[in-house]
Design an enzyme around this catalytic site. Structure first.
Site, short mmCIF file in Angstrom:
data_model
loop_
_atom_site.label_atom_id
_atom_site.label_comp_id
_atom_site.label_asym_id
_atom_site.label_seq_id
_atom_site.Cartn_x
_atom_site.Cartn_y
_atom_site.Cartn_z
N ARG A 118 -25.22 -4.67 14.04
CA ARG A 118 -24.17 -4.04 13.22
C ARG A 118 -23.14 -3.34 14.12
NH1 ARG A 118 -25.58 0.69 8.73
NH2 ARG A 118 -23.43 1.14 8.09
N ASN A 169 -30.15 9.58 14.25
CA ASN A 169 -30.63 8.52 13.35
C ASN A 169 -29.93 7.17 13.56
OD1 ASN A 169 -28.25 9.40 12.19
ND2 ASN A 169 -29.01 9.27 10.09
N TYR A 170 -28.71 7.21 14.09
CA TYR A 170 -28.00 5.98 14.48
C TYR A 170 -27.34 6.25 15.83
CZ TYR A 170 -28.12 3.80 9.76
OH TYR A 170 -28.49 3.21 8.57
N THR A 195 -30.36 14.31 21.72
CA THR A 195 -31.42 14.20 22.73
C THR A 195 -32.24 12.94 22.44
OG1 THR A 195 -31.46 16.56 23.07
CG2 THR A 195 -33.43 15.34 23.74
N ASP A 248 -25.12 22.25 8.48
CA ASP A 248 -25.10 23.57 9.12
C ASP A 248 -24.43 23.46 10.50
OD1 ASP A 248 -26.35 24.62 6.96
OD2 ASP A 248 -28.35 24.63 7.84
N THR A 249 -24.79 22.42 11.24
CA THR A 249 -24.18 22.24 12.57
C THR A 249 -22.69 21.94 12.41
OG1 THR A 249 -26.28 21.33 13.28
CG2 THR A 249 -24.42 21.03 14.77
N GLU A 265 -18.88 13.61 9.54
CA GLU A 265 -19.77 13.11 8.51
C GLU A 265 -21.01 13.97 8.58
OE1 GLU A 265 -21.47 9.30 9.36
OE2 GLU A 265 -22.97 9.63 7.82
N CYS A 299 -28.10 10.02 6.17
CA CYS A 299 -27.31 10.99 5.40
C CYS A 299 -27.02 10.42 4.02
CB CYS A 299 -26.02 11.33 6.13
SG CYS A 299 -25.01 9.90 6.42
N THR A 300 -27.04 9.09 3.88
CA THR A 300 -26.79 8.45 2.59
C THR A 300 -28.09 8.19 1.81
OG1 THR A 300 -26.77 6.42 3.87
CG2 THR A 300 -24.63 7.28 3.18
O1 G3H Z 1 -26.87 8.81 8.37
C1 G3H Z 1 -25.68 8.54 8.23
C2 G3H Z 1 -25.19 7.16 8.24
O2 G3H Z 1 -23.79 7.14 8.30
C3 G3H Z 1 -25.70 6.38 7.08
O3 G3H Z 1 -25.37 5.04 7.23
O4 G3H Z 1 -25.68 4.26 4.89
O5 G3H Z 1 -25.57 2.66 6.76
O6 G3H Z 1 -27.56 4.12 6.50
P1 G3H Z 1 -26.09 3.96 6.29
#
Ligand code: G3H
Length: 494
Positions: A118, A169-170, A195, A248-249, A265, A299-300
């Site tokens: 991706r 997470n990404y 980290t 918060d950050t 975001e 986050c989504t």
């Molecule tokens: O964690 C935040 C990402 O922008 C979510 O992306 O909806 O492709 O998992 P995604």
């Protein structure tokens, strides 16, 4: 590509002693301090990241600022070529970088390799789209009282040096989603990786460097947020901050970044509204995917479902029946594991466990899950949840989905709009008209009808309102955000 490149991108343990360009030579941090990257799978140390000093930050930002003008002056077609080359090299290292992601952040094999592909596709799309970003001109006589002939020539120019702060997470994709538009619009970029995921992100930056981005134009500055975060975001030589991470950050960074442009975001608690006429089997599948993909650490991710008690009973029964088909919690290295692996750390798992326990103590019903084993949280379904309970009030970032009973559409809208988050919401209904009408009542960035919340496809606009973000991302929107307009007005001689 020089041979050295291949040896660098072959051993995670050697890469983190990283180089920054000090204006004349590549150097490793001399701080003598580092932070270990601990795998959530087995607590093994994957590698270490140096904690750079404030003086090194000063040097890197000086060099980035000095190098930026020449980079912006480089013809766009050449910058586009370099960015496409970086995408090609990312594809080349898909297997290696995917495996590194599995170890660093515990992403399942499919999700980790999917992130790399991706990312390469996204970078290519950015490079293609950048070629259609154009300036414009305006004449003066549209405005009352003005004659023709005063011409505003409006072009797009870089901000300067963009600080890109990416989450765990990404770590590859959400670093690239900042680097590519920033470079294409002529900015220098300084990457502050998370980290965990920092080794993968550092590889990514190295690929951009090796693809031909000139020395100093892109650099990684590693270290913990506590030691270097405030210094970086408030640094006078940072022209713009692009950040993905928790709210918060984000709020703390926004407070320190003062007048710098921001592209943020942040967190989301992404509700799902299920109308009485919804296709419940399809809805259940979307809820499971949306709530449990990457162990709920998106986050989504779906955090809660709003529906009437009668629909809830039927829907929860279908979710429970479908769950074993779609989710198999386990070691992310195993091909049998589906969607749920360990969360990012044992500490994070303890926070999630606590949020579940407090919600249950306050009256929620545990339908399944709730238990923790080190960094593993069982896929968890709760009913009878109310919005003030911790599983909803704060972004849980774990494999937990909560059902909230409501009596009316107005109550649904009121619950969603009262939240401090406003990233996305989903509505499930067979009547798209009803969905459209209800969507317009919701104060969130994006509303999905009959689909779970998600960022992609990545050229769609992506934004949060309230504490969920600032500015708009998505390919063209990010290119615009990573640049500003510069009007030059030609005045007619009197
Ligand atoms: O964690 C935040 C990402 O922008 C979510 O992306 O909806 O492709 O998992 P995604």
């Amino acid at each position: 590509m020089p041979a050295e490149f291949f040896s660098e991108i072959s051993d995670a343990a050697t890469i983190p002693n990283y180089y920054y360009f000090d204006g004349s030579t590549w150097k490793a941090s001399g701080s003598g301090k580092s932070v270990p990257v601990v795998s959530p799978i087995d607590n093994a140390v994957v590698g270490t990241l140096p904690i750079v000093t404030h003086e090194e930050i000063d040097t890197v930002l000086q060099v980035a600022g000095d190098a930026q003008a020449a980079w912006e002056a480089t013809p766009l077609f050449k910058r586009v070529g370099i960015i496409h080359l970086a995408a090609d090299w990312i594809r080349h290292f898909q297997e290696y970088m995917g495996n590194l992601l599995i170890r660093e952040i515990g992403k399942s094999s499919d999700e980790a390799k999917g992130e790399i592909v991706r990312t390469a596709d996204l970078i290519d799309y950015f490079a293609d789209e950048a070629q259609s970003i154009q300036g414009t001109t305006l004449d003066s006589d549209n405005f009352p009282g003005f004659e023709k002939g005063r011409i505003a020539m409006i072009e797009r120019v870089a901000h300067g040096t963009v600080l890109a702060i990416a989450p765990f997470n990404y770590p590859v994709n959400l670093t690239a989603s900042k680097i590519a538009p920033a470079l294409l619009m002529g900015n220098s970029v300084v990457v502050k990786p998370p980290t965990q995921g920092g080794i993968s992100a550092t590889h990514l930056v190295r690929i951009f460097q090796k693809a031909g981005v000139p020395p100093g134009v892109i650099t990684t500055l590693t270290g913990t947020g506590e030691v270097i975060g405030d210094y970086l975001v408030s640094h006078p030589k940072v022209s713009m901050v692009a950040f993905t991470g928790n709210s918060d950050t984000g709020l703390a960074i926004a407070g320190k970044a003062a007048m710098k442009p921001l592209l943020f975001e942040c967190g989301g608690n992404n509700p799902v509204v299920v109308m009485p006429d919804a296709d419940l089997a399809a809805t259940a599948r979307e809820i499971i995917k949306g709530a449990f993909a990457y162990s709920g650490q998106r986050c989504t991710g779906i955090k809660y479902v709003l529906t009437t008690p009668a629909i809830r009973d039927q829907l929860v029964a279908i979710v429970m029946k479908t769950l074993p088909e779609m989710v198999k919690a386990g070691d992310p290295r195993s091909p049998d594991t589906k969607l749920v692996g360990p969360v990012i750390s044992e500490e994070a798992a303890k926070r999630i466990e606590e949020a579940i326990a407090v919600s249950v103590k306050n009256g929620a019903t545990l339908v399944t899950g709730g238990k923790r084993d080190h960094a593993m949280i069982e896929p968890t379904v709760l009913t009878g949840v109310i919005p003030s309970m911790p599983v909803i009030a704060k972004e849980t970032f774990g494999p937990v989905v909560s059902f909230v009973d409501v009596a009316s559409f107005d109550e649904m809208a009121s619950i969603i709009n009262r939240s401090s988050y406003g990233l996305q919401a989903s509505i499930f209904t067979k009547d798209e008209g009803t969905g459209l009408v209800f969507a317009k009542k919701l104060h969130v960035g994006t509303v999905q009808i009959n689909g779970s919340p998600q960022r992609g496809p990545d050229h769609f606009p992506f934004l949060g309102v309230k504490n969920s973000g600032v500015g708009v991302q998505g390919v063209r929107y990010s290119l615009e955000a990573m640049s500003r307009i510069r009007p030059i007005v030609l005045n007619k001689p009197q």
